[in-house]
Design a protein around this motif. Sequence first.
Motif, PDB file in Angstrom:
ATOM      1  N   TRP A 121       1.155  -0.992   0.173  1.00  0.00           N
ATOM      2  CA  TRP A 121      -0.219  -0.154   0.004  1.00  0.00           C
ATOM      3  C   TRP A 121       0.556   1.448   0.338  1.00  0.00           C
ATOM      4  O   TRP A 121       0.564   2.610  -0.014  1.00  0.00           O
ATOM      5  CB  TRP A 121      -1.243  -0.071   1.214  1.00  0.00           C
ATOM      6  N   HIS A 122       2.449   1.104   0.847  1.00  0.00           N
ATOM      7  CA  HIS A 122       2.954   2.087   0.734  1.00  0.00           C
ATOM      8  C   HIS A 122       3.430   3.207  -0.816  1.00  0.00           C
ATOM      9  O   HIS A 122       3.439   4.200  -0.696  1.00  0.00           O
ATOM     10  CB  HIS A 122       4.373   1.742   1.800  1.00  0.00           C
ATOM     11  N   LEU A 123       3.111   2.095  -1.704  1.00  0.00           N
ATOM     12  CA  LEU A 123       3.811   2.578  -3.049  1.00  0.00           C
ATOM     13  C   LEU A 123       2.936   2.161  -4.147  1.00  0.00           C
ATOM     14  O   LEU A 123       3.205   2.587  -5.768  1.00  0.00           O
ATOM     15  CB  LEU A 123       4.376   1.447  -3.570  1.00  0.00           C
ATOM     16  N   GLU A 124       1.649   2.284  -3.479  1.00  0.00           N
ATOM     17  CA  GLU A 124       0.366   2.588  -4.306  1.00  0.00           C
ATOM     18  C   GLU A 124      -0.140   4.121  -5.231  1.00  0.00           C
ATOM     19  O   GLU A 124       0.036   4.847  -6.165  1.00  0.00           O
ATOM     20  CB  GLU A 124      -0.835   2.074  -3.788  1.00  0.00           C
ATOM     21  N   ALA A 125       0.772   4.794  -4.214  1.00  0.00           N
ATOM     22  CA  ALA A 125       0.838   6.127  -5.019  1.00  0.00           C
ATOM     23  C   ALA A 125       1.957   6.973  -4.069  1.00  0.00           C
ATOM     24  O   ALA A 125       3.188   7.049  -2.936  1.00  0.00           O
ATOM     25  CB  ALA A 125      -0.255   6.888  -4.094  1.00  0.00           C
ATOM     26  N   LYS A 126       2.343   8.623  -4.694  1.00  0.00           N
ATOM     27  CA  LYS A 126       3.324   9.106  -4.261  1.00  0.00           C
ATOM     28  C   LYS A 126       2.969   9.345  -2.744  1.00  0.00           C
ATOM     29  O   LYS A 126       2.189  10.106  -2.322  1.00  0.00           O
ATOM     30  CB  LYS A 126       4.099  10.061  -4.536  1.00  0.00           C
ATOM     31  N   GLN A 127       4.159   9.627  -1.880  1.00  0.00           N
ATOM     32  CA  GLN A 127       3.946  10.071  -0.049  1.00  0.00           C
ATOM     33  C   GLN A 127       4.636  11.307   0.111  1.00  0.00           C
ATOM     34  O   GLN A 127       5.859  11.391  -0.555  1.00  0.00           O
ATOM     35  CB  GLN A 127       4.216   8.833   0.537  1.00  0.00           C
ATOM     36  N   ASP A 128       3.719  11.977   0.691  1.00  0.00           N
ATOM     37  CA  ASP A 128       4.976  12.758   1.504  1.00  0.00           C
ATOM     38  C   ASP A 128       5.259  12.947   2.442  1.00  0.00           C
ATOM     39  O   ASP A 128       4.336  11.773   3.639  1.00  0.00           O
ATOM     40  CB  ASP A 128       3.861  14.102   1.880  1.00  0.00           C
ATOM     41  N   VAL A 129       6.192  13.157   3.304  1.00  0.00           N
ATOM     42  CA  VAL A 129       6.921  12.280   4.483  1.00  0.00           C
ATOM     43  C   VAL A 129       7.004  13.564   5.942  1.00  0.00           C
ATOM     44  O   VAL A 129       6.843  15.140   5.745  1.00  0.00           O
ATOM     45  CB  VAL A 129       7.845  12.100   4.555  1.00  0.00           C
TER      46      VAL A 129
END
Length: 324
Positions: free
Chosen positions: A178-186
Amino acid sequence: MAKGKILENLREEEESNSTATPAEQDDRGSFDKSKLAAEVSTPFRTLRLFIYGAFATSALIGGLTACTQLAASVANQLDALPLSQCLLNVGVDFGVVAVCVYAYNFENKQRQGLVEQKRAEREQAALRKQSVIPEEVTKSRVERLRELQIRLTVSESETKNVPLGVLMQEAQHGLVLWHLEAKQDVVLVAGGKEMLRDAMLRATVNREIFTANNLLIVPVQVADPSDPTAAVTDKGFGAKPAYFKQGFVGEPAEEDEWRALVAEEIRDADRQGNSKAAKQGVVLVVSRDGKVLRRGLGMPKWDMIRQDLYPNAKVDDMGRRLVE
């Protein structure tokens, strides 16, 4: 010769002022800028001090006159005021003097405290201006942040370390997580054990903000100077805190590398005059495109962080970003 000497003295004075603190510059200047700022913030304080001084002076003169009348009354002179009246006049006059002196001293202490506060604010501002983190350092630090490892749970018995930069980019490497299903802000949150526990408890209460907005929180525990018993060892956290089970929380792998990065942020904060950065904790907000949107100390304010990341986004009542 004389003109050259004057110009040399002016240059020396300018160089001296450039390296002096704001307080030293105030002492050298023709007026104290901190006092001026204090006067602007409380414009009627000087008027009140003048009134107290005028009333005290008038009452003191009246009190001295009443003392002569009291002496005449005690001596039973002709046309002297009654003793009771003289005692009343003396009491009233010197009572007014006492009240005015107390009020003057109180106001003056308040003014001095405000001047010191303004001077400290100027020194902090000057220190922050001199200690601005260069853009090159910020970019280098973000690149290091991208290379740091996050421990992902592939199955109940298997974990996989993935660079944080991968989670901030599009899905790749064929990893179906699920982490890699979309770009994420940190959002990097670093602090002592108690600070992290409170921060992550608030994050759990507001979990909708993170799960609906592709935000990843990375909590990093560092030694708390106020609690030597909670020092972090090379073995890491020991028993894994419960908040790592939340889907929007990333568990840092190779914790020493994360703490080294946090230590640099704390040193930068120290140079800017925030001597309690290690105790308060550090918050670093990095967008998926590598921009540092917020550096802060203390407990993270999740609503403000969401607004920093999505300033123009529409949200529902739960704080979730609405995708049009």
